[in-house]
Each structure stands twice: as C-alpha cells, then as structure tokens.
Write an enzyme that holds these catalytic residues in place. Structure first.
Site, PDB file in Angstrom:
ATOM      1  N   ASN A 185      -4.331   9.628   0.339  1.00  0.00           N
ATOM      2  CA  ASN A 185      -4.277  11.085   0.265  1.00  0.00           C
ATOM      3  C   ASN A 185      -5.518  11.602  -0.449  1.00  0.00           C
ATOM      4  O   ASN A 185      -6.404  10.829  -0.822  1.00  0.00           O
ATOM      5  CB  ASN A 185      -2.983  11.546  -0.422  1.00  0.00           C
TER       6      ASN A 185
ATOM      7  N   LYS B  31      -8.494  -6.410  12.167  1.00  0.00           N
ATOM      8  CA  LYS B  31      -8.606  -5.012  12.559  1.00  0.00           C
ATOM      9  C   LYS B  31      -7.896  -4.779  13.894  1.00  0.00           C
ATOM     10  O   LYS B  31      -8.104  -5.510  14.866  1.00  0.00           O
ATOM     11  CB  LYS B  31     -10.069  -4.614  12.686  1.00  0.00           C
TER      12      LYS B  31
ATOM     13  N   PRO C  61       8.336   1.738  -3.490  1.00  0.00           N
ATOM     14  CA  PRO C  61       9.203   1.910  -4.662  1.00  0.00           C
ATOM     15  C   PRO C  61       8.896   3.237  -5.359  1.00  0.00           C
ATOM     16  O   PRO C  61       7.751   3.694  -5.373  1.00  0.00           O
ATOM     17  CB  PRO C  61       8.844   0.711  -5.552  1.00  0.00           C
TER      18      PRO C  61
ATOM     19  N   ILE D 184       8.252   4.945  -8.523  1.00  0.00           N
ATOM     20  CA  ILE D 184       7.845   4.541  -9.865  1.00  0.00           C
ATOM     21  C   ILE D 184       8.477   5.431 -10.928  1.00  0.00           C
ATOM     22  O   ILE D 184       9.070   4.943 -11.900  1.00  0.00           O
ATOM     23  CB  ILE D 184       6.309   4.560  -9.984  1.00  0.00           C
ATOM     24  N   LEU D 185       8.378   6.742 -10.753  1.00  0.00           N
ATOM     25  CA  LEU D 185       8.901   7.660 -11.758  1.00  0.00           C
ATOM     26  C   LEU D 185      10.410   7.513 -11.906  1.00  0.00           C
ATOM     27  O   LEU D 185      10.937   7.439 -13.030  1.00  0.00           O
ATOM     28  CB  LEU D 185       8.541   9.099 -11.386  1.00  0.00           C
TER      29      LEU D 185
END
Length: 422
Positions: free
Chosen positions: A225, A304, A322, A324-325
């Site tokens: 991102n 590739k 997963p 995390i927070l």
C-alpha cells in the site's frame, strides 16, 4: 466531536523558539560544523550566543559565527563589554542551556577538573547547575576517544549531570576511521530539541509498528500500500523525546531511524506479527501505526508468473493475515500493554474508526484519511475512545506525534491499571 490544537510550542520549524543557547566552541577541526549548527539553531527559533576558546579561533573565525548568529562573539574572560566586566556571570545566567560543540578531549578534562582558565570553562563552572544544563558533543581522534582517561572523564561528566551527545563514527580528518566524530549539525539540533521536550513517558517502554507490509506474489511482485511510515516514525521520535525506551518494528520504508530508537525491519504481515507478539508483554504501551495488509497470496510462486497465450491474467487465491493489534489486545492481563490502534480510511472516518476500535478491543483508536496523508509530511488525526472523538487538526506529522504522545501520557496517568513491563 470536539477539537483540540496541537501541543503548545510544537510549531514546525520553531521548536527552539524562546530558547537562549550558549554555543561553546573548543579547539578541533569539527569547528567547521559549528557554522552550520549555528544556522540550524537560529532557524529552529533559538537565540545563539557563541563563545570560543583561543584554540577554536585557530580553526574558524569569530566573524563567521557573529554573522551567522547575529550576535557578538565572546572569546575572552577579560571582555569589557558587560557592564560589570563579568562575562562568565552574565552569559551563563541568560542561558537556557550551554552546548559545547565541539568538545575536545582537553576541554572535557577541564570540565571534570573544574578548571577555569578561559571564558568558556569559566562560564561552565559559574552556571547555575539547577537551571542551566550542560550538553557536550565530543569531537576527537578515535584513539583519543577510546583512551581510558577520556572514558573516565566522560563517565564523570555524566555523573556530574552533563548530557553527552555522541560521538558519531566514520571518516576522520586525520584519515582514520572510527568513533570520535562530532555529530552532524542537524543531529545536534534535533538532540537539543529533544532535550527540552517534556519527559511525559519517562520510564515507559513503548512498542510501535510503522510503514506498510509487502506480501509477495512471486519473486518480483507483491501486494502493498501507499503508507510511507512517516507518521509512525514521527511517533517513535516523539516517544523517545518524551523519555520512553522505544522499539520500532518497521515495514519496508526508506526512513532514517529516530535517535535513541531500537529498530527491527520486517517485510510481511506475518513477519511483523512474529516480531511484535513476543515483544508486546515486555512493553507497557503498544502503538500500531503500521498499515498492515489484510490479505496475502495463499501460495507464493517460486518463479515469476508469466503471461501465456492460455492465461494472460492469473487468478490469485488470497488468505487472511494475522491481526496484530487484536492479538496484542487479547493478551492476558499483566502481559497486555495499553494499546493504541490506527485506522487509515478513505471515507466515513468517524464511523469506521468507532467500529474498528470496538472490533479490536482497544482503548484508543486514531483515524486518518489515508489518501490525504500517505507520503505527505502533514496529517490530521481523529482520536476515538469510548467517550467520543477529539480532532487534531492538520499539522506537520511530528507536531501531531508530539500532541498524540502528550494525549496518550495523560490517558495512561489516568488509567485505572497500567501493566508493568516484564
């Protein structure tokens, strides 16, 4: 929704506004850096009074420092310009801090011994200890720095209450390489700014995530991102300035590590999860600023992926990363740090931030509009808790980071419990 301004005195580019700094130069080739340092301190809003030893005058002229500081330079304890002929008293009483840069091995020895045979050492001895701090930036050859006598003197300076900045390592004017270089002007400016920041997190251990994650599809492609990591790195710097011991787990970004911060580099969400979870119980505060990818390819291609006549657009199967927070927020009491989450949204910020805070189970959620902040040097934040929302209006990210750290510190002080680090 209520609005709150950033912390007082945090205006970008004027972090030293209202501060009067005595900049002392002792002898050494690093005196050439004092010219840029003077400019940096003045640009940061400080008034700078330069005091030079006779040895310093052999490397750079008082005229240069006078032009850059816009103030007369003092070089002699017999200077008759002060009304009472006591330059060492007047100069030290006016100062908010005395910064010796460069501080030679000889001058540090003088400070330790309490010698006062020139104006600079005299004013250091005469300064009011309780309100005029002393900072020294060593600069010398690597062998001089490592000599037991110098190391004893540095240890004694610290014991006497001085703050030692550096030294750095690298190429030296003598042609050797190693420890002993004076820190660069920008580093010393930032160190002085940090010195004056309120130590709101003193004694705290803080774990921060920052930047994007990169989820590989094949050896040359991946899912990521636009997060630059700038907000998270600013928070890490602000927390360190506030006296915390900071560990920063960073995704793939090209940003310098803030001074005094321990940095761990990762690439993927799984790697960030694996780094954070064992560390979380050792920290009292967790700030999750990283823009972690929600999904990753279910399988990593070993080569590739090529376009073929039969399949020009491949089909990717994704699996969930997963959380995390949420995982940190679910740790058992006694192992769970106080958690702050971040939400980068594209629309309906308040609604999404409220929903995410409840979903993650954290006391504070900080929201922002991702497309308006990714890669930028400024931002606007929305602080959402169980009582409502508070807006921090658009400002430089470091200004917001300091305001957020102050807000977190206030909440921690009022929290009914605060897990002790293990």
């Amino acid at each position: 929704m209520t609005c709150a301004a950033p912390a007082p005195g945090a205006t970008a580019g004027a972090e030293l506004a209202g501060r009067h700094i005595v900049l002392g130069l002792s002898g050494g080739i690093a005196c050439y850096k004092a010219a840029d340092l003077t400019r940096e301190l003045v640009k940061a809003g400080a008034t700078v009074q330069v005091v030079m030893t006779a040895a310093a005058e052999a490397f750079i002229t008082p005229v240069t420092l006078q032009a850059l500081s816009n103030r007369p330079v003092f070089t002699s304890q017999w200077d008759a310009r002060p009304d009472n002929n006591m330059a060492h008293i007047g100069l030290s009483r006016e100062a908010d801090a005395v910064l010796i840069a460069p501080a030679s091995a000889d001058f540090m020895a003088k400070l330790v011994q309490g010698r006062a045979d020139d104006l600079l050492s005299l004013l250091c001895l005469a300064r009011p200890l309780e309100r005029v701090p002393l900072l020294v930036a060593p600069a010398m050859n690597r062998e001089m720095w490592s000599h037991p006598a110098t190391q004893r003197n540095v240890a004694q300076l610290r014991a006497d209450g001085a703050t030692v900045l550096g030294p750095g390592a690298g190429d030296q004017a003598c042609g050797e390489v190693g420890d002993g270089r004076m820190l660069e002007p920008a580093e010393l400016r930032d160190a002085l700014i940090a010195f004056f920041q309120p130590k709101l997190l003193a004694g705290r251990r803080v774990l921060i995530t920052a930047g994007p994650t990169f989820e590989p599809i094949d050896p040359v492609r991946g899912i990521t991102n636009h997060s630059s990591g700038k907000m998270g790195f600013a928070i890490a710097r602000a927390a360190a300035e506030a006296g915390a011991e900071v560990t920063l787990v960073a995704g793939p970004v090209h940003l310098p590590t803030p001074a005094g911060v321990r940095r761990l580099n990762v690439q993927s969400a799984q790697q960030m999860f694996d780094a954070v979870l064992p560390l979380a119980p050792q920290h009292g505060l967790f700030v999750a600023t990283a823009a972690v990818a929600d999904w990753r390819p279910a399988a990593l291609a070993g080569e590739k992926i090529k376009k073929t006549a039969e399949q020009r657009v491949p089909t990717l199967s994704l699996t969930e990363n997963p959380d995390i927070l949420a995982a940190v927020a679910r740790l058992p009491a006694g192992q769970r740090p106080w958690c702050v989450g971040f939400a980068a949204e594209s629309h309906d910020l308040l609604r999404h931030a409220r929903e995410k805070r409840e979903r993650k189970g954290v006391p504070l959620l900080v929201g922002n509009i991702g497309p308006a902040t990714f890669g930028q040097d400024d931002n606007a934040l929305l602080l959402v808790d169980a009582q409502g929302a508070v807006e921090l209006p658009r400002a430089p990210k470091l200004t917001l980071a300091r305001a957020l750290v102050a807000e977190i510190a206030r909440r921690l002080a009022n929290a009914p419990t605060f897990p002790s680090p293990t």
